[in-house]
Design an enzyme around this catalytic site. Structure first.
Site, short mmCIF file in Angstrom:
data_model
loop_
_atom_site.label_atom_id
_atom_site.label_comp_id
_atom_site.label_asym_id
_atom_site.label_seq_id
_atom_site.Cartn_x
_atom_site.Cartn_y
_atom_site.Cartn_z
N GLU A 1 0.92 -1.18 -0.09
CA GLU A 1 0.02 -0.05 0.13
C GLU A 1 0.98 1.09 -0.07
OE1 GLU A 1 -2.99 0.26 3.24
OE2 GLU A 1 -3.48 2.21 2.68
N LYS B 1 3.78 0.47 9.79
CA LYS B 1 4.07 1.70 8.91
C LYS B 1 3.35 2.96 9.42
CE LYS B 1 2.76 0.11 4.85
NZ LYS B 1 2.44 0.26 3.58
N ARG C 1 5.17 -12.92 10.00
CA ARG C 1 5.57 -11.61 9.83
C ARG C 1 7.15 -11.33 10.17
NH1 ARG C 1 2.08 -7.44 9.26
NH2 ARG C 1 3.67 -5.55 9.75
P1 ATP Z 1 1.31 -1.90 8.70
O1 ATP Z 1 2.88 -1.71 8.79
O2 ATP Z 1 0.57 -0.84 8.81
O3 ATP Z 1 0.90 -3.57 9.07
P2 ATP Z 1 1.82 -3.18 6.03
O4 ATP Z 1 3.16 -3.21 6.06
O5 ATP Z 1 1.30 -4.67 6.14
O6 ATP Z 1 1.23 -2.19 7.00
P3 ATP Z 1 1.45 -3.36 3.11
O7 ATP Z 1 1.86 -2.28 2.33
O8 ATP Z 1 0.09 -3.60 3.12
O9 ATP Z 1 1.75 -2.61 4.51
O10 ATP Z 1 2.64 -4.57 2.89
C1 ATP Z 1 2.57 -5.30 1.82
C2 ATP Z 1 3.03 -6.69 1.88
O11 ATP Z 1 4.12 -6.70 2.78
C3 ATP Z 1 1.97 -7.47 2.71
O12 ATP Z 1 1.61 -8.55 1.80
C4 ATP Z 1 2.56 -7.77 3.92
O13 ATP Z 1 1.90 -8.98 4.34
C5 ATP Z 1 3.91 -7.72 3.65
N1 ATP Z 1 4.79 -7.36 5.12
C6 ATP Z 1 4.48 -6.21 5.73
N2 ATP Z 1 5.04 -6.36 6.93
C7 ATP Z 1 5.90 -7.26 6.90
C8 ATP Z 1 6.60 -7.80 7.90
N3 ATP Z 1 6.95 -7.29 9.18
N4 ATP Z 1 6.93 -9.23 7.60
C9 ATP Z 1 6.68 -9.98 6.53
N5 ATP Z 1 5.91 -9.51 5.49
C10 ATP Z 1 5.49 -7.99 5.82
#
Ligand code: ATP
Ligand code: MG
Length: 578
Positions: A37, A273, A263
């Protein structure tokens, strides 16, 4: 814990599923996607998802799409879109022609919403947001049906069309899927599919004032693009039944399946984020690319090589359970990589002047030093030496304890690649601070060895007073004081911010070759660590960021499990090197 490198890090449950699908001919090509996003910069957690999605596509000869999940124009910006592309490329991946946006599908998604309405599977709800929330029930209590749930199809179609036409203000109505208000899974309690938002979108401008929710956009975008394996993090596990419901109830061109993995969480680091946005907006850091940030842009600026991030992610592996990875596990591949690639240079962070009394005034010699003992092909360089030099303030002690092998009154040490010098006199200012050391040198020790075989225990780095260049050096510590920020304060990350995460040193002295360091170039300052030239550098006045100190606590902890891992880099080497 997942910090243990997997025995076969190339193999994991996701790759096993993909292999099985190919073997059973359920798919002939693997198609994955990375769906950020654009509401912030990418962080090291995203790197895990990027390496997984692009990695499996490469390994199985398929392809990976970069798809912006741009369904919330209130928070999304072009700056973030550009930064995300730059960072994915920097990490070493290429989507080729396969750049997509959820907004590419707005028209099709709108049609599909109509399809659900016509089939009696979606309705327009006028219930105010608060009330709707209260009616959703809890984990233990079922929700209640909205009074608008049984609206006739024609009325729903009319209202939905008027929502699109802009007749209603933000929040006045939503479109909801009609599933089951008593479902155990809250995501199936008539989830919202569309909301009204009068906001310009970076790509579609003012064409729309209703936007699909993540749940309605994501799976359908996957289906449109022919994604075979939709890989996401565990928090989406509970969304999978909805993902599947939508795929089953819509005339989609393909049937993707969603799989969840853990994650990435790292000690001393917050990967949210929302919180990172707060840090930037409230000025706790200097921007998204502040070298203390866990963003890819911050890490790049700090000097962390992309290859080290990929290697780190590979070693963490794919698990199905969330865990906290040790910081040392991240640092290890960074040091490993830089040790092989970074040129050695001399820099004095906190200078103390040394005058070599028996060295001829005005004479300058060039001392030849290896660029990288790990890589003979990196060659050598010449460093000017003269009568006045600087050494590190902490390499001198007036009254040293037993194990201090550096300069002290009467003590002889080696100046790296130059000569042996002996400290003869300590000069202090009125405040009693040491401001100068007067030494003598032994001309027979040129190159750093002695013809009579006498040994010295310390080897110091140094720079010429006349020919060195002034530099600013920025030292970074972890952004948080605790490995588990927020754990003791009910999630208040700010309470655990490290007030000493940045120390700026002015008046540092570096060898002349560093005056022209290329921005982004990482070098090893001998005995100090790895440092990367910062974009704030100006001609003749370089600025360096400390990427990481020299000590590898991880390797040590591995070798001797009883030794405590972590901690900061010591100022000097453990033993003298010739
Ligand atoms: P927020 O930090 O607010 O939870 P987000 O990091 O999930 O937001 P996105 O832009 O939707 O924001 O993430 C893009 C992709 O990266 C998604 O498929 C998400 O699952 C993956 N992702 C995000 N954070 C992690 C993480 N810490 N470890 C592994 N994958 C991640
Ligand atoms: Mg997300």
């Amino acid at each position: 814990m997942a910090a243990e490198p997997a025995a076969d890090a190339g193999r994991d449950f996701i790759r096993d599923i993909i292999q099985a699908d190919l073997d059973a001919k359920r798919h002939t090509t693997v198609v994955t996607r990375f769906p950020p996003e654009p509401n912030g910069y990418l962080h090291i957690g995203h790197a895990k998802s990027i390496c997984l999605n692009f990695g499996v596509a490469q390994e199985f000869g398929g392809r990976c799409h970069l798809r912006f999940d741009d369904t919330n124009p209130a928070k999304e910006e072009q700056e973030f879109i550009d930064a995300i592309k730059r960072d994915v490329n920097w990490l070493g991946f290429d989507w080729g022609e396969h750049l997509y946006h959820a907004s590419d599908y707005f028209e099709r998604l709108y049609e599909w919403a109509g399809h659900l309405i016509r089939n009696g599977k979606a309705y327009v709800d006028d219930t105010p947001v608060e009330e709707m929330r209260a009616m959703r029930g809890t984990l233990t209590e079922p929700g209640r049906n909205s009074p608008y749930r049984d609206r006739p199809v024609a009325e729903n179609l009319d209202l939905f069309q008027r929502m699109r036409a802009g007749e209603f203000p933000n929040g006045a109505r939503v479109l909801r899927a009609k599933i089951d208000m008593s479902a155990g899974n809250m995501n199936l309690r008539d989830p919202v599919l569309y909301r009204i938002l009068h906001a310009a979108h970076p790509r579609t401008g003012t064409a729309w004032c209703i936007y699909p929710t993540y749940d309605f956009a994501h799976g359908q975008s996957d289906a449109i693009e022919g994604i075979t394996h939709s890989l996401c993090t565990l928090e989406f596990e509970d969304h999978r039944p909805l993902y599947d419901w939508l795929i089953e109830n819509l005339p989609v061109p393909s049937r993707p399946r969603q799989y969840e993995f853990a994650r990435l969480n790292i000690e001393y680091t917050v990967l949210s984020k929302r919180f990172l946005t707060d840090l930037v907006q409230k000025g706790h850091v200097k921007g998204w690319d502040d070298p203390r940030m866990p963003t890819l842009a911050g890490m790049r600026r700090r000097g962390v090589p992309a290859a080290a991030i990929r290697e780190f992610v590979r070693r963490v592996g794919m698990a199905r359970a969330n865990s906290l990875v040790e910081l040392a596990m991240f640092e290890h591949p960074v040091r490993e990589h830089l040790n092989k690639t970074a040129a050695r240079r001399m820099a004095v962070l906190r200078p103390l002047k040394v005058i070599i009394d028996n060295y001829p005034e005005g004479k300058v010699e060039e001392v030849e030093l290896q660029n990288n003992p790990e890589d003979p092909a990196a060659g050598t360089r010449k460093v000017p030496f003269g009568r006045e030099i600087y050494v590190e303030r902490e390499d001198f002690m007036e009254d040293p304890p037993k194990k201090f092998f550096r300069l002290a009154p009467g003590r002889e040490v080696r100046l790296r690649g130059a000569y042996y010098v002996t400290c003869r006199e300590v000069v202090k200012n009125n405040a009693g601070e040491v401001i100068l050391l007067r030494c003598t040198y032994d001309p027979a020790t040129r190159g750093g060895g002695s013809p009579d075989g006498r040994k010295v225990q310390g080897t110091l780095h140094w720079v010429s007073a006349a020919d060195s260049v002034e530099a600013e050096i920025r030292l970074y510590d972890t952004l948080f004081t605790r490995p588990d920020p927020g754990a003791a304060t009910g999630g208040d990350f700010f309470a655990d911010l490290n007030p000493a995460s940045l120390e700026v040193l002015g008046g540092c002295r570096v060898e002349p070759a560093l005056a022209s360091a290329r921005v982004g170039e990482t070098v090893q300052f001998e005995r100090q660590g790895y440092f990367c030239a910062d974009p704030d550098s100006s001609p003749g006045r370089p600025v360096f960021n400390r990427t990481i100190g020299l000590r590898d606590s991880w390797a040590k902890a591995q070798a001797a499990p009883n030794v405590q891992a972590g901690g900061k880099s010591p100022p000097g080497p453990k033993k003298a090197r010739p």
